[in-house]
Design a protein around this motif. Structure first.
Motif, short mmCIF file in Angstrom:
data_model
loop_
_atom_site.label_atom_id
_atom_site.label_comp_id
_atom_site.label_asym_id
_atom_site.label_seq_id
_atom_site.Cartn_x
_atom_site.Cartn_y
_atom_site.Cartn_z
N VAL A 150 7.73 54.22 5.22
CA VAL A 150 6.48 53.92 4.54
C VAL A 150 5.50 55.00 4.97
CG1 VAL A 150 6.89 51.45 4.47
CG2 VAL A 150 5.68 52.45 6.42
N TYR A 151 4.39 55.04 4.29
CA TYR A 151 3.37 56.05 4.62
C TYR A 151 2.08 55.32 4.95
CZ TYR A 151 6.84 59.18 2.95
OH TYR A 151 8.03 59.85 2.82
N ARG A 152 1.55 55.64 6.12
CA ARG A 152 0.35 54.93 6.57
C ARG A 152 -0.83 55.88 6.59
NH1 ARG A 152 -0.10 50.22 8.69
NH2 ARG A 152 2.14 50.09 9.04
N CYS A 153 -1.97 55.37 6.13
CA CYS A 153 -3.19 56.18 6.16
C CYS A 153 -3.76 56.16 7.57
CB CYS A 153 -4.22 55.64 5.18
SG CYS A 153 -5.81 56.46 5.32
N THR A 154 -3.98 57.33 8.13
CA THR A 154 -4.48 57.38 9.51
C THR A 154 -5.98 57.04 9.58
OG1 THR A 154 -4.79 59.75 9.24
CG2 THR A 154 -2.79 59.05 10.37
N ASP A 155 -6.62 56.97 8.42
CA ASP A 155 -8.04 56.58 8.41
C ASP A 155 -8.22 55.09 8.29
OD1 ASP A 155 -8.92 59.12 8.74
OD2 ASP A 155 -10.18 59.16 6.95
N CYS A 156 -7.61 54.48 7.23
CA CYS A 156 -7.89 53.06 7.00
C CYS A 156 -6.71 52.19 7.42
CB CYS A 156 -8.25 52.82 5.54
SG CYS A 156 -6.87 53.05 4.42
N GLY A 157 -5.55 52.78 7.71
CA GLY A 157 -4.42 51.99 8.22
C GLY A 157 -3.56 51.34 7.16
N ILE A 158 -3.89 51.52 5.87
CA ILE A 158 -3.12 50.83 4.84
C ILE A 158 -1.74 51.48 4.69
CG2 ILE A 158 -3.73 52.13 2.75
CD1 ILE A 158 -4.45 49.01 1.85
N GLU A 159 -0.76 50.64 4.25
CA GLU A 159 0.61 51.12 4.10
C GLU A 159 0.89 51.39 2.63
OE1 GLU A 159 3.43 48.78 6.56
OE2 GLU A 159 4.56 48.66 4.69
N TRP B 7 4.40 58.83 -0.59
CA TRP B 7 3.41 59.78 -0.09
C TRP B 7 2.52 60.23 -1.24
CZ3 TRP B 7 1.57 64.78 -0.64
CH2 TRP B 7 0.73 65.21 0.41
N ALA B 8 1.28 60.48 -0.93
CA ALA B 8 0.35 61.05 -1.91
C ALA B 8 -0.65 61.88 -1.15
CB ALA B 8 -0.35 59.93 -2.68
N GLY B 9 -1.30 62.78 -1.86
CA GLY B 9 -2.28 63.64 -1.19
C GLY B 9 -3.53 62.88 -0.81
N ARG B 10 -3.76 61.77 -1.52
CA ARG B 10 -5.00 61.05 -1.30
C ARG B 10 -4.67 59.58 -1.14
NH1 ARG B 10 -9.41 59.56 -5.28
NH2 ARG B 10 -11.33 59.62 -4.04
N CYS B 11 -5.35 58.92 -0.20
CA CYS B 11 -5.11 57.50 0.02
C CYS B 11 -5.78 56.69 -1.07
CB CYS B 11 -5.63 57.08 1.40
SG CYS B 11 -5.55 55.30 1.68
#
Ligand code: TYD
Ligand code: MG
Length: 454
Positions: free
Chosen positions: A8-17, A21-25
């Motif tokens: 999975v890919y986790r956003c290091t800013d908001c933590g959402i899973e 992958w994408a360039g922008r959360c």
């Protein structure tokens, strides 16, 4: 059959899973914050309904926990390295050794491995960047006998951990974390997800087994790549190896230490036979000094708890065409700009059409304002082409009004200067010291300029 992994890919800013992958959360709109993670990793699940789980535990009273007090440590005998770690390597700890490529990380850790092995502490050196033959070539140069060290040219994390366990290693050196990877993630070695996952697993392995792990992490001059910075909160201790490529001196600095104080530094010299701790840094940094040269001033820095004397050199020269150049090595160029502006406005010294170069010897960086007075004195000396007295040190912070402000730890700095044979010190006005050194109090940069001209 090997279990099928997915990520999975986790956003290091908001933590959402996110599943992809994408360039922008999608959730918070931040760019380049999605980092790969192994799915189903403990703690990685998004908050769902909680189910009681008693498989780990039970909790114990702190008073029944063993250990405590000062942790046992393994000394490498490389005095400055042990000192920066807080007295040696703590069993079960994870230490990150960061630094630019070529600074000497592999050399330092190979010397540590050799010394640990000599002390009977089994050490595994996992070389992901070099072949065993290349490591051998380095080992042959060293003063230490690295012969008994076990070397493993392996980049897969499971291979490293498996061999460490089979060997009964008590210290693992992973050189480097950027070349280490796990098949459980799809990302290439060195990307943030791989680096964090590998460090996280090594952390768990270390805590469970008491094996200490030393990780090498490359950083670029701008702190550019996405490796070591993201590891700082995972590991117990972070030390950075610094130095100017033109100088043989290397400074090892603790920036985080769960088992010791931060900001302590160790000073090494890169020789033809590896790194050698410098027992008397002040003497080493001043060794090349010629007291008669103009534009040279000495100050005393606090490097952690220890005072160190360094020489500051300044050169002011008539500028060619265009904007005058300002080049600072070992000193923040903004700080230099401030000091030049203060001299221009508060002491009427004409630097505006001169090129100015300032250099700190020994590859040390001036981070404290306490060295301002020495920078200013070196600049005046170069401008007026008059050398400063060779047995004098300069201590003091310069304010925007041109006032000279007090510095912390003045006694320890002055004591180091006296020990090295300095007889006089320019110090902020009203400073009292019990150190046997004569002092010249100055309270304003204009007063300094007058006294130096006298
Ligand atoms: P290295 O440890 O390979 O750096 P890193 O792992 O941080 O990339 O050291 C690189 C430099 O040190 C290299 O330019 C050669 C020099 N060196 C010496 O001067 N003396 C020595 O004994 C050794 C082993 C290396
Ligand atoms: Mg290396």
């Amino acid at each position: 059959m090997a279990p099928k992994h997915h990520s999975v890919y986790r956003c290091t800013d908001c933590g959402i899973e996110q599943p992809k992958w994408a360039g922008r959360c999608d959730a918070c709109g931040a760019w380049n914050t999605l980092v790969e993670e192994a799915a189903g990793r403990p703690g990685a699940r998004a908050a769902g309904r909680s189910r009681p789980d008693l498989t780990i535990g039970p909790p114990v009273r702190l008073s029944t926990v063993g250990g405590g007090g000062e942790p046992g440590r393994w000394k490498t005998g490389l005095a400055e390295f042990d000192f920066v770690l807080g007295g040696g390597i703590v069993p079960g700890s994870l230490v990150l050794v960061g630094g630019e490529p070529g600074i000497g990380k592999s050399t330092l850790l190979l010397q540590c491995a050799a010394r640990l092995e000599q002390a009977g502490i089994r050490t595994l050196y996992a070389a992901g960047e070099e072949s065993a033959e290349q490591v051998k070539l380095r080992a042959d140069r060293l003063e230490e006998d690295a012969g008994p060290v076990h070397i493993l040219p392996e980049v897969r994390l499971d291979g490293i951990i498996g061999h460490a366990a089979a060997l009964g290693a008590r210290v693992i050196i992973v050189d480097s974390i950027q070349t280490t990877y796990t098949d459980d993630l799809e990302g290439a070695p060195g990307n943030v997800g791989q680096v964090r996952e590998c460090a996280g697993r090594l952390m768990r392995f270390s805590k469970e087994t008491g094996v200490a792990t030393l990780l090498v992490g490359h950083v670029t001059r701008t702190g550019g790549i996405a490796g070591p910075k993201t590891l700082e909160h995972i590991v117990d201790t972070v030390v950075y190896f610094e130095g100017e490529s033109s100088s043989e001196f290397r400074v090892l600095r603790a920036v985080k230490n769960r088992f010791g104080s931060v900001d302590e530094v160790g000073i090494f010299e890169m020789t033809g036979a590896g790194l050698r701790p410098v027992a008397n840094p002040s003497a080493a940094f001043l060794a090349g000094r010629d007291g008669a040269t103009t534009g040279s001033a000495v100050t005393a820095l606090m490097e952690g708890s220890r005072p160190v004397l360094v020489e500051i050199q300044a050169l002011a020269a008539r500028a060619g065409f265009g904007t005058p150049q300002r080049v600072a090595t070992g000193l923040d160029h903004k700080r230099l700009a401030v000091l030049l502006a203060v001299l221009e406005r508060r002491a009427s010294l004409p630097f505006h059409d001169l090129d100015v170069f300032v250099n700190v010897t020994g590859g040390v960086r001036l981070i404290e304002p306490a060295s301002d007075l020495a920078v200013v004195a070196a600049l005046c000396s170069s401008l007026h082409d008059r050398s400063l007295p060779a047995d004098t040190v300069f201590l003091g912070e310069v304010g925007l009004g041109g006032e000279i402000r007090p510095v912390a730890g003045a006694d320890r700095r002055l004591a180091e200067a006296a020990r090295l044979g300095f007889r006089n010190a320019f110090v902020p006005g009203r400073l009292r010291t019990a150190v046997p050194i004569s002092t010249t109090p100055v309270s304003h940069v204009a007063e300094l300029v007058r006294r130096l001209a006298a």
